[in-house]
Write a protein that holds these residues in place. Sequence first.
Motif, PDB file in Angstrom:
ATOM      1  N   LEU C 601       0.800  -1.231   0.000  1.00  0.00           N
ATOM      2  CA  LEU C 601       0.000   0.000   0.000  1.00  0.00           C
ATOM      3  C   LEU C 601       0.836   1.287   0.000  1.00  0.00           C
ATOM      4  CD1 LEU C 601      -3.101  -0.963   2.148  1.00  0.00           C
ATOM      5  CD2 LEU C 601      -3.122  -0.108  -0.197  1.00  0.00           C
ATOM      6  N   PRO C 602       1.948   1.340   0.765  1.00  0.00           N
ATOM      7  CA  PRO C 602       2.727   2.588   0.748  1.00  0.00           C
ATOM      8  C   PRO C 602       3.175   2.976  -0.664  1.00  0.00           C
ATOM      9  CG  PRO C 602       3.434   1.222   2.565  1.00  0.00           C
ATOM     10  CD  PRO C 602       2.477   0.396   1.763  1.00  0.00           C
ATOM     11  N   LEU C 603       3.399   1.967  -1.521  1.00  0.00           N
ATOM     12  CA  LEU C 603       3.824   2.264  -2.884  1.00  0.00           C
ATOM     13  C   LEU C 603       2.749   3.029  -3.653  1.00  0.00           C
ATOM     14  CD1 LEU C 603       5.384  -1.185  -3.832  1.00  0.00           C
ATOM     15  CD2 LEU C 603       6.541   0.877  -3.027  1.00  0.00           C
ATOM     16  N   TYR C 604       1.492   2.854  -3.223  1.00  0.00           N
ATOM     17  CA  TYR C 604       0.383   3.492  -3.936  1.00  0.00           C
ATOM     18  C   TYR C 604       0.069   4.877  -3.406  1.00  0.00           C
ATOM     19  CZ  TYR C 604      -0.456  -0.767  -6.500  1.00  0.00           C
ATOM     20  OH  TYR C 604      -0.314  -1.828  -7.354  1.00  0.00           O
ATOM     21  N   LEU C 605       0.741   5.242  -2.336  1.00  0.00           N
ATOM     22  CA  LEU C 605       0.418   6.516  -1.708  1.00  0.00           C
ATOM     23  C   LEU C 605       0.718   7.720  -2.599  1.00  0.00           C
ATOM     24  CD1 LEU C 605      -0.904   6.769   1.010  1.00  0.00           C
ATOM     25  CD2 LEU C 605       1.236   7.738   1.810  1.00  0.00           C
ATOM     26  N   PRO C 606       1.878   7.760  -3.266  1.00  0.00           N
ATOM     27  CA  PRO C 606       2.149   8.935  -4.112  1.00  0.00           C
ATOM     28  C   PRO C 606       1.067   9.106  -5.173  1.00  0.00           C
ATOM     29  CG  PRO C 606       4.126   7.605  -3.864  1.00  0.00           C
ATOM     30  CD  PRO C 606       3.017   6.821  -3.250  1.00  0.00           C
ATOM     31  N   GLY C 607       0.667   8.001  -5.784  1.00  0.00           N
ATOM     32  CA  GLY C 607      -0.371   8.074  -6.815  1.00  0.00           C
ATOM     33  C   GLY C 607      -1.687   8.577  -6.231  1.00  0.00           C
ATOM     34  N   ALA C 608      -2.006   8.088  -5.046  1.00  0.00           N
ATOM     35  CA  ALA C 608      -3.266   8.496  -4.419  1.00  0.00           C
ATOM     36  C   ALA C 608      -3.248   9.992  -4.122  1.00  0.00           C
ATOM     37  CB  ALA C 608      -3.490   7.703  -3.133  1.00  0.00           C
ATOM     38  N   ILE C 609      -2.093  10.461  -3.672  1.00  0.00           N
ATOM     39  CA  ILE C 609      -2.017  11.895  -3.374  1.00  0.00           C
ATOM     40  C   ILE C 609      -2.087  12.702  -4.674  1.00  0.00           C
ATOM     41  CG2 ILE C 609      -0.538  13.717  -2.442  1.00  0.00           C
ATOM     42  CD1 ILE C 609       0.201  11.762  -0.228  1.00  0.00           C
ATOM     43  N   ALA C 610      -1.531  12.144  -5.730  1.00  0.00           N
ATOM     44  CA  ALA C 610      -1.635  12.817  -7.024  1.00  0.00           C
ATOM     45  C   ALA C 610      -3.099  12.924  -7.462  1.00  0.00           C
ATOM     46  CB  ALA C 610      -0.818  12.062  -8.064  1.00  0.00           C
ATOM     47  N   ILE C 611      -3.859  11.853  -7.218  1.00  0.00           N
ATOM     48  CA  ILE C 611      -5.286  11.881  -7.564  1.00  0.00           C
ATOM     49  C   ILE C 611      -5.994  12.964  -6.758  1.00  0.00           C
ATOM     50  CG2 ILE C 611      -7.451  10.573  -7.362  1.00  0.00           C
ATOM     51  CD1 ILE C 611      -5.760   8.030  -7.923  1.00  0.00           C
ATOM     52  N   LEU C 612      -5.669  13.029  -5.483  1.00  0.00           N
ATOM     53  CA  LEU C 612      -6.286  14.038  -4.624  1.00  0.00           C
ATOM     54  C   LEU C 612      -5.960  15.438  -5.137  1.00  0.00           C
ATOM     55  CD1 LEU C 612      -7.684  14.998  -2.039  1.00  0.00           C
ATOM     56  CD2 LEU C 612      -5.576  14.554  -0.797  1.00  0.00           C
ATOM     57  N   ARG C 613      -4.693  15.679  -5.456  1.00  0.00           N
ATOM     58  CA  ARG C 613      -4.299  17.008  -5.973  1.00  0.00           C
ATOM     59  C   ARG C 613      -5.075  17.353  -7.237  1.00  0.00           C
ATOM     60  NH1 ARG C 613       0.357  19.110  -3.449  1.00  0.00           N
ATOM     61  NH2 ARG C 613       1.804  17.510  -2.734  1.00  0.00           N
ATOM     62  N   GLN C 614      -5.237  16.332  -8.071  1.00  0.00           N
ATOM     63  CA  GLN C 614      -5.973  16.514  -9.323  1.00  0.00           C
ATOM     64  C   GLN C 614      -7.391  17.047  -9.070  1.00  0.00           C
ATOM     65  OE1 GLN C 614      -5.701  15.632 -12.781  1.00  0.00           O
ATOM     66  NE2 GLN C 614      -7.745  16.529 -12.754  1.00  0.00           N
ATOM     67  N   HIS C 615      -8.090  16.377  -8.152  1.00  0.00           N
ATOM     68  CA  HIS C 615      -9.463  16.793  -7.847  1.00  0.00           C
ATOM     69  C   HIS C 615      -9.486  18.207  -7.263  1.00  0.00           C
ATOM     70  CE1 HIS C 615     -11.985  13.250  -8.633  1.00  0.00           C
ATOM     71  NE2 HIS C 615     -10.932  12.528  -8.330  1.00  0.00           N
ATOM     72  N   LEU C 616      -8.530  18.479  -6.383  1.00  0.00           N
ATOM     73  CA  LEU C 616      -8.512  19.805  -5.762  1.00  0.00           C
ATOM     74  C   LEU C 616      -8.255  20.874  -6.820  1.00  0.00           C
ATOM     75  CD1 LEU C 616      -6.561  19.048  -2.457  1.00  0.00           C
ATOM     76  CD2 LEU C 616      -9.030  19.216  -2.803  1.00  0.00           C
ATOM     77  N   SER C 617      -7.380  20.555  -7.781  1.00  0.00           N
ATOM     78  CA  SER C 617      -7.108  21.579  -8.784  1.00  0.00           C
ATOM     79  C   SER C 617      -8.315  21.744  -9.711  1.00  0.00           C
ATOM     80  CB  SER C 617      -5.813  21.269  -9.543  1.00  0.00           C
ATOM     81  OG  SER C 617      -6.086  20.487 -10.665  1.00  0.00           O
ATOM     82  N   ASP C 618      -9.045  20.664  -9.956  1.00  0.00           N
ATOM     83  CA  ASP C 618     -10.298  20.794 -10.716  1.00  0.00           C
ATOM     84  C   ASP C 618     -11.218  21.810 -10.057  1.00  0.00           C
ATOM     85  OD1 ASP C 618      -9.634  18.965 -12.587  1.00  0.00           O
ATOM     86  OD2 ASP C 618     -10.831  17.310 -11.747  1.00  0.00           O
ATOM     87  N   LEU C 619     -11.310  21.721  -8.754  1.00  0.00           N
ATOM     88  CA  LEU C 619     -12.213  22.620  -8.033  1.00  0.00           C
ATOM     89  C   LEU C 619     -11.697  24.058  -8.136  1.00  0.00           C
ATOM     90  CD1 LEU C 619     -14.725  22.667  -6.032  1.00  0.00           C
ATOM     91  CD2 LEU C 619     -13.006  23.027  -4.278  1.00  0.00           C
ATOM     92  N   ARG C 620     -10.412  24.217  -7.905  1.00  0.00           N
ATOM     93  CA  ARG C 620      -9.842  25.570  -7.923  1.00  0.00           C
ATOM     94  C   ARG C 620     -10.007  26.210  -9.287  1.00  0.00           C
ATOM     95  NH1 ARG C 620      -5.448  23.231  -5.024  1.00  0.00           N
ATOM     96  NH2 ARG C 620      -5.771  23.555  -2.780  1.00  0.00           N
ATOM     97  N   LEU C 621      -9.897  25.397 -10.353  1.00  0.00           N
ATOM     98  CA  LEU C 621      -9.989  25.947 -11.704  1.00  0.00           C
ATOM     99  C   LEU C 621     -11.430  26.042 -12.194  1.00  0.00           C
ATOM    100  CD1 LEU C 621      -6.952  24.032 -13.200  1.00  0.00           C
ATOM    101  CD2 LEU C 621      -7.074  26.448 -12.566  1.00  0.00           C
ATOM    102  N   GLY C 622     -12.387  25.749 -11.315  1.00  0.00           N
ATOM    103  CA  GLY C 622     -13.789  25.893 -11.694  1.00  0.00           C
ATOM    104  C   GLY C 622     -14.248  24.838 -12.684  1.00  0.00           C
ATOM    105  N   ARG C 623     -13.605  23.680 -12.676  1.00  0.00           N
ATOM    106  CA  ARG C 623     -14.003  22.637 -13.630  1.00  0.00           C
ATOM    107  C   ARG C 623     -15.082  21.714 -13.080  1.00  0.00           C
ATOM    108  NH1 ARG C 623      -8.265  20.514 -14.494  1.00  0.00           N
ATOM    109  NH2 ARG C 623      -7.310  21.982 -15.942  1.00  0.00           N
ATOM    110  N   VAL C 624     -15.403  21.865 -11.807  1.00  0.00           N
ATOM    111  CA  VAL C 624     -16.408  20.973 -11.227  1.00  0.00           C
ATOM    112  C   VAL C 624     -17.789  21.595 -11.412  1.00  0.00           C
ATOM    113  CG1 VAL C 624     -17.159  19.814  -9.113  1.00  0.00           C
ATOM    114  CG2 VAL C 624     -14.729  20.210  -9.512  1.00  0.00           C
TER     115      VAL C 624
END
Lengths: 185, 88, 767
Positions: C601-624
């Motif tokens: 599971l720790p190996l998947y953590l960077p990817g998971a955090i990348a997914i989280l950043r992606q969603h947050l940036s969607d919100l910030r950029l008004g894409r949601v």
Amino acid sequence: MSDLFPIDLPNQILLVMGEHAATPWMLTLAARLSLHHSVRVLDAGNRFNVYPVARAIRLQHHNPYAALQRIRLSRAFTCYQVDTLLKEWQGTDPILLVFDLLATFYDESVDLAESQRLLLLVLARLNRLSQTMPVIVSTRLPATICAERMVLFDLLKEHAGEIRYELHGEVIPSAVQLSLLPKEV
Amino acid sequence: MGRTVPSVTQVFYQEEQALNRFRRALRRSDQQVLDELLSYTRQHLAAATYATHVLPMELFFLAMLLEEHKIVIALRQRLERLEHKQDD
Amino acid sequence: MINNEAWLLDVFEDLQCPGLVLWFLTSDGQRLRLTQPFPVTFYVAGKSAQLREAWKFLKEQPAQPKLSRQSKKDIFLTETIDVLAVEVNAPGLLPRLFRSMLNRFPNLTYYDADIKLPIRHAARFNSFPACYCALQYDESGFLHTIEVQNTPWDLDPVYPTLRVIELEPDCDPFRAEPRFLLVKVDGKQYRLSLFKKRPLLITLQALLKKYDPDLLLTRWGDTWLLPWLSNLAEDLQLPLWLNREKTRHYIQRPERSYFSYGQIMYNGQQIHLFGRWHIDRQNAMFWRDFGLDGILEMARVTALPVQQAARSSPGTGISTMQILTALRNDILVPWHKQQAEQPKTALDLIQADLGGLVYQPWIGLHRDVGAIDFISMYPAIMVRCNISPETGKPGLLETSPEPQGLIPKTLAPLLEKRVNLKQRLASLPRWHPNRKLDAARSSAHKWLLVTCFGYLGYKNARFGRIEAHEAVTASGREALLRAKETAEDAGFQVLHMYVDGLWVQQPGKNQPEDFTELLSEIASRTGLSIALDGVYRWVAFLPSRADERVPVPNRYFGVFQDRSLKVRGLEARRRDTSPWVTRLQMDLLEYLALAEDAADLPLYLPGAIAILRQHLSDLRLGRVPLEDLLMAYRLTRPPQEYKVKTAGARAASQLAEIGKELRPGQRVRLLYLRGGQVRAWDLPQPPNPQTIDRARYIDLALRAAASVFYPLGLPEQDLRDWLKGGIQLAFDFALNSQTQHILLPPFQEEVAWQTIPSRIRLPQWNG
């Protein structure tokens, strides 16, 4: 509380009213009585929380189990069940405690006329029982949203031999104004 | 039909409430220890439910002791391991 | 005389002459209307003097009832009782006659007095909605014999091909004014303007006449569309045959709020048709859970008419099944229950008045965990121990020598059908077309079975009894403890237990067959069926949000051997969570589910955090889209009665101001705006996207993400700091009491991003 031991209680309906249908006080009374006597309880408002009773007994006696077994109770969840329970009553106990008598009658799923009809039946039965034993009935006022059910409370008052008010665990003689009592929702 | 007797969990929260004044008067560091003891009890509420004891608080104390003793056992074992290592 | 075979669609009172109207769909596709005589009876018991008075009173009634003295069985009494049987020829006259009796003789006891006609028909002829019957009738449509050819318990019922017209306005009429009516029929679609009223009605009437549908499937048909169309037809004096039975007007039932399992629920107004079914998808209680297949199954096993089955709670379904069993076994159905609790001591009360056992799980991440559940535990106990209001108190999990009681008799076939369907479902391959159908039906059974236990203790249940309710939970606790002991005897650790399920673990046991022996041992020690829900590769139990030290029983997620996810009690499972947060959390979970082993599971953590950043940036950029940010809170009382003005109460007040009143139990959808404001979604104008409180949504998103990361050992605050621009993320990863210190340099996230499957990775990601 000490003035309410069975020897002091006349054979009549004693109406106790208060917030939460004076439940904490009624529970303490049940505990005290059970130390020496068998007690019959009709719980008409889902009020009989056994734990405070056990604690109260424990203060007086090391073994609460025996006393708890001297309390026999039945619960009624509809006004029809209140009527049935009293109808089928074998009146051999020295004392009867009725908790929150009007709770199921205040329930708006039964129309007021029907509630009134049943309450009259129930009061007649309680009257009959009170000829041979003290009957202690606790009650509360109807919630503000069903104020028209106040007639039920008045009906009960008419049938009571004596009325007392319970405030913060103390029972006050009936001279005190009713308006002092907080209304319960 | 609603329950008439409160669940053991409700009784536990009532007992916890009843300790409020005691807790408040404790030092902050002691408050934290008390909270931890109470959280031990919470882990055994199902067993306390099944027990149907008339005075549940007695079981709550026992649950605290139980978890306390688990820690004692764990520490004792750790100590024994360490002593063993030193002997080697 | 004509012989024919047909499916039964509808049964109701005949207004022309005493009896019933029945609508059938024949095997050669005709829609057939027949009539049938159907005298109905209710019973009265009481003191004989009063009964004699009642007899005299009834003799003078215009309904001309047939009176007789009979001996019948009241389930709560051991001896049969003498009753006055009151039979009327025209079933429609019974309710009025009963009411006048009740007014005149309130102290008498009444039985079978308020039973609906389709249920009486079901009791007499074994009929049920869409049952297949052999019919014999004459030219005038008078039904002589009806023989039902199948039962509700067939695993593969043959249904008729229904003709369906779908109707829906082009938007939610409670949100904006609809402009078009969308009509789907026979593979064609029509879009009719709601403003051209005359052509609208003429076209609709033509379609109804041409296709003569068996089912009108609508959205907002109950609450808006059908009353609106019907009023329009009246105003313009144009015909509109919503009913197949043309002489009848539809039945309109008012909206209501009610309590169910301590939660306030809301049902909108209902429109029921005659001779054809109307189902409003917006108002059908379980449409979302199991669709039309489940609704038909609900109707089939309960005998409730389809239109009612679509809108009723499972409690009504169970109650109807019990009434049916009573009628078929010549047991009187009390108008209301009088039976009260037998006296018990205060000590008994402590020992009896308790529910199922709910343990606290061991918080954290666990690998190779078997989840096992008793199959419909409470109903199975009722059947096994013969628990019913009229039977004696059973020993724990013991069988009873008494004849089968009313409740077990009602439940046994349903339980058997559910078990059979479940077994079949388990053996069907994933692609099999019947899977969806079986799953829908199985889900309908589950709801009924779940409800039947609570119903036993419900105060107004006619065949309820509190002692029976208590006996069921007592055996339930015993079964769970015997299962625990069995598992421990076999060397398993018990991680968690919840009423009827256990999570058990033993090193090296991670295949379904590793649990077979345990299951059969539990089954033999308890007498109840138990099944493996699945083997988790890993499962994480979460603590309470309020206190990290406190585990909560039903907040966990895990990945089964087949990679499927199970998520309970997380934000994504809550109906008030916004779709954007739900998506984010599910994306994280689906990504973590790719880990072969929990240790990876720790190996998947960077990817998971990348997914989280992606969603947050969607919100910030008004894409949601704004719809994806909607929160949906259930109102527990009218908005003005809230002491603390919650977001939901404030949004409901906004709607009330423009005349849109919401009732308790309804959900109010809203957006959080900057400055602590909220805005009800159902206000006429959508808000300016610039005013959205992004910080609030980001906070909600981080909370949801933190629930996923928590069991990996990454605390919420560390996650927040890292996203704000931390230099190195370091934390302890704990699995099976082995702790591993993890360091994550930032560039790993971008490396990991490249490996994320495209279904999770969104195309607009730009680093």
